[in-house]
Design a protein around this motif. Structure first.
Motif, short mmCIF file in Angstrom:
data_model
loop_
_atom_site.label_atom_id
_atom_site.label_comp_id
_atom_site.label_asym_id
_atom_site.label_seq_id
_atom_site.Cartn_x
_atom_site.Cartn_y
_atom_site.Cartn_z
N UNK A 62 0.83 -1.20 0.00
CA UNK A 62 0.00 0.00 0.00
C UNK A 62 0.87 1.26 0.00
N UNK A 63 0.34 2.30 -0.66
CA UNK A 63 1.03 3.59 -0.68
C UNK A 63 0.03 4.65 -1.11
N UNK A 64 0.44 5.91 -1.03
CA UNK A 64 -0.39 6.99 -1.54
C UNK A 64 -0.26 7.04 -3.06
N UNK A 65 -1.11 7.78 -3.71
CA UNK A 65 -1.09 7.85 -5.17
C UNK A 65 0.23 8.44 -5.66
N UNK A 66 0.84 9.32 -4.86
CA UNK A 66 2.13 9.91 -5.26
C UNK A 66 3.31 9.19 -4.62
N UNK A 67 3.07 8.02 -4.08
CA UNK A 67 4.10 7.11 -3.57
C UNK A 67 5.01 7.76 -2.50
N UNK A 123 8.97 6.72 -1.69
CA UNK A 123 9.98 7.77 -1.81
C UNK A 123 10.91 7.79 -0.61
N UNK A 124 10.43 7.30 0.54
CA UNK A 124 11.24 7.23 1.76
C UNK A 124 11.74 5.82 2.03
N UNK A 125 11.62 4.94 1.02
CA UNK A 125 12.05 3.53 1.14
C UNK A 125 11.32 2.81 2.26
N UNK A 126 10.06 3.19 2.48
CA UNK A 126 9.20 2.54 3.48
C UNK A 126 8.25 1.60 2.75
N UNK A 127 8.04 0.42 3.31
CA UNK A 127 7.08 -0.50 2.71
C UNK A 127 6.01 -0.86 3.72
N UNK A 128 4.78 -0.91 3.23
CA UNK A 128 3.63 -1.30 4.03
C UNK A 128 2.88 -2.37 3.26
N UNK A 129 2.75 -3.54 3.87
CA UNK A 129 2.10 -4.63 3.15
C UNK A 129 1.20 -5.45 4.06
N UNK A 130 0.28 -6.15 3.42
CA UNK A 130 -0.56 -7.16 4.08
C UNK A 130 -0.25 -8.47 3.38
N UNK A 131 0.29 -9.43 4.14
CA UNK A 131 0.75 -10.67 3.51
C UNK A 131 0.14 -11.90 4.14
N UNK A 191 13.61 1.93 6.77
CA UNK A 191 15.04 1.73 6.53
C UNK A 191 15.87 2.24 7.70
N UNK A 192 16.93 1.53 8.05
CA UNK A 192 17.86 1.94 9.09
C UNK A 192 19.21 2.29 8.46
N UNK A 193 19.70 1.40 7.62
CA UNK A 193 20.93 1.58 6.86
C UNK A 193 20.86 0.58 5.71
N UNK A 194 21.78 0.65 4.73
CA UNK A 194 21.71 -0.31 3.64
C UNK A 194 21.66 -1.76 4.13
N UNK A 195 20.62 -2.48 3.71
CA UNK A 195 20.48 -3.87 4.10
C UNK A 195 19.89 -4.08 5.49
N UNK A 196 19.55 -3.01 6.18
CA UNK A 196 19.01 -3.12 7.55
C UNK A 196 17.70 -2.35 7.62
N UNK A 197 16.66 -3.02 8.10
CA UNK A 197 15.36 -2.37 8.26
C UNK A 197 14.71 -2.81 9.56
N UNK A 198 13.89 -1.94 10.11
CA UNK A 198 13.07 -2.30 11.27
C UNK A 198 11.69 -2.65 10.76
N UNK A 199 11.26 -3.87 11.06
CA UNK A 199 9.95 -4.33 10.62
C UNK A 199 9.00 -4.37 11.81
#
Length: 501
Positions: A44-49, A53-61, A74-82
């Motif tokens: 999910x995202x807004x119409x203008x993404x 644009x902030x490398x944030x992902x929101x999903x329903x899986x 994003x925290x750093x390259x290859x590192x994210x807080x989920x």
């Protein structure tokens, strides 16, 4: 209830050959086949993404061991807080709050659907402990809005086990590279899906990306503070260490910039925004200021010999500070959810998109920006001079406090000037930071003495001894006097440091 997991992973391009043998990786004793899982995720995202644009992902899986809602920062390259929340038909409130500073009143839409066949292997050490999970993902991406088409690819994903050593991923990568496997060109599946289904991204402002004029440089600094507000919002909601203080500093930096560079940005437009920034800084500072004073008073009390502590002084200091509940306070969450705050973010977006530039904004930056910093420094000099001429007491305390506020403003003006003026601006930043710390010590002493007077009166009214409060008060007086004695020589040294400007 949402929970947070630090995700450390690397992604690689894959062809039809699948996963190479990883038993040769140093430290790996066993590779366990966990089978194939079918994953189905809607992003999910807004119409203008705004999230992308902030490398944030929101999903329903659905599918896999962790089905539900996932929000990744994003925290750093290859590192994210989920941040994970249980499965539900609608976005959980906890996750909605964490993207509110970016989404605001804009609707979140399904943008991409990713269906993956995930072939999983666990890498175990000699004692059977999990080192990493490796998967080969056969991905089918379908565009749901904002573009057309679909895409398919296969990738290898290596995710470090919880509390694992990131250096282990280097060992796995060495093995993969040996057999010709290369790192993925995309940071995430979503990023690749957006790119391969004709996602169209708009750049915000070329002038801000490549500043040339005085206006470009000032706006670049303003934009950086706006970005900091937006990025720190979820951290404040999660009570991340130092996030409230950092967000407060961003509001002060921006407000100071509006004042310092009033020849560049029209203050008839920026002053009302500055009022809202002042309000936000005040709301953010309510708990923080009390916390700082509580730490100061507690540390001072710890230095007093037990025989000189008369009455429940520590308990009264704690009661004054108030018990701080776990997590961000409901009051602060209310501020971040308020119409005034969200409107402020919209107003800042509009200002950056269509800035109220004055004539000086179009001039070469070195002269305009240097003049603004010099003017601010002159105000600091006047206030320090006035303070030094006054006798110790309330008037001098007030003058020193005013000098401290102008010192912060000059520091922030010099920070904005850094890309233009280089080393001279850095010298001003360093000098103003030192002066700010010295004057801040004095102001903290003034505030501590005020609290000690109040607590002493409460203790006296309760029939308790006020002796220890008076002792602490006297020590704070001496600390303030030491600052005042140091200030003349300190100031002379600072004037020399910034003379190059």
């Amino acid at each position: 209830m949402a929970d947070t997991k630090r995700e450390i992973e690397r992604k690689y391009e894959s062809d039809e050959s699948g996963l190479p043998d990883l038993t040769g990786v140093n430290g790996v004793e066993t590779v366990v086949d966990k089978g194939v899982a079918q994953l189905d995720a809607t992003y999910y995202d807004t119409v203008d993404q705004r999230l992308a644009a902030s490398s944030i992902t929101l999903r329903r899986r659905t599918g896999g061991s962790d089905e539900g809602w996932h929000l990744k920062f994003p925290v750093s390259p290859g590192v994210r807080d989920e941040i994970r929340a249980p499965m539900s038909d609608t976005l959980p409130d906890e996750l909605a709050a964490l993207v509110r500073s970016r989404v605001r009143g804009t609707e979140l839409l399904p943008v991409i659907r990713l269906r993956s066949d995930r072939d999983v292997r666990d890498l175990l050490d000699a004692e059977g402990r999990l080192l990493a999970e490796v998967s080969v993902d056969a991905v089918h991406a379908e565009r749901l809005s904002g573009g057309t088409g679909d895409a398919q690819w296969t990738e290898i994903e290596v995710e470090l086990a919880d509390d694992g050593d990131p250096a282990f991923l280097d060992k796995v990568e060495k093995r993969l590279r040996k057999v010709g496997v290369r790192p993925s060109r995309s940071s995430s599946k979503l990023a690749r899906a957006l790119a391969e289904t004709e996602s169209k991204k708009k750049r915000s402002s070329a002038a801000l990306d490549d500043p040339e004029t005085a206006g470009d440089h000032v706006l670049a600094y303003v934009r950086a503070q706006r970005d900091a507000l937006v990025e720190l919002d979820p951290a404040v909601r999660q009570d991340t260490e130092d996030s409230v203080h950092s967000m407060r500093v961003a509001t002060r930096r921006m407000r100071s910039t509006f004042k310092s560079y009033g020849k560049v940005l029209d203050r008839t437009v920026t002053d009302p925004i500055g009022d809202d920034l002042k309000w936000l800084a005040g709301e953010l500072g309510v708990d923080r200021d009390r916390e700082v004073l509580h730490e100061r008073l507690t540390a001072a009390l710890d230095e007093v010999p037990g025989a000189l502590v008369s009455g429940p002084v520590g308990e009264r200091v704690d009661v004054w500070a108030g018990a701080r509940p776990g997590g961000a306070s409901a009051r602060l969450i209310g501020v971040l959810d308020s119409h005034r705050y969200l409107t402020l973010l919209d107003t800042l977006d509009a200002l950056i998109a269509d800035p109220p530039l004055l004539k000086a904004a179009g001039k070469k930056p070195d002269e305009v920006i240097a003049k603004a910093v010099t003017k601010d420094f002159g105000k600091v000099a006047d206030l320090v001079g006035q303070a030094l001429e006054l006798e110790p007491g309330t008037d001098r305390d007030v003058a020193i406090h005013e000098a401290r506020k102008k010192t912060k403003r000059t520091r922030y003006a010099a920070e904005a000037a850094g890309p233009v003026l280089g080393k001279p601006a850095k010298a001003v930043v360093k000098a103003m930071k030192s002066l700010q710390n010295l004057l801040g010590e004095h102001q903290d002493s003034v505030m501590a003495r005020q609290i000690l007077r109040e607590l002493s009166a409460v203790a006296h009214a309760a029939g308790e001894s006020a002796f220890t409060y008076g002792l602490l008060y006297g020590r704070e007086e001496r600390r303030a006097a030491a600052v005042e004695a140091e200030l003349p020589g300190f100031w002379d040294g600072i004037k020399d440091e910034v003379s190059a400007l």
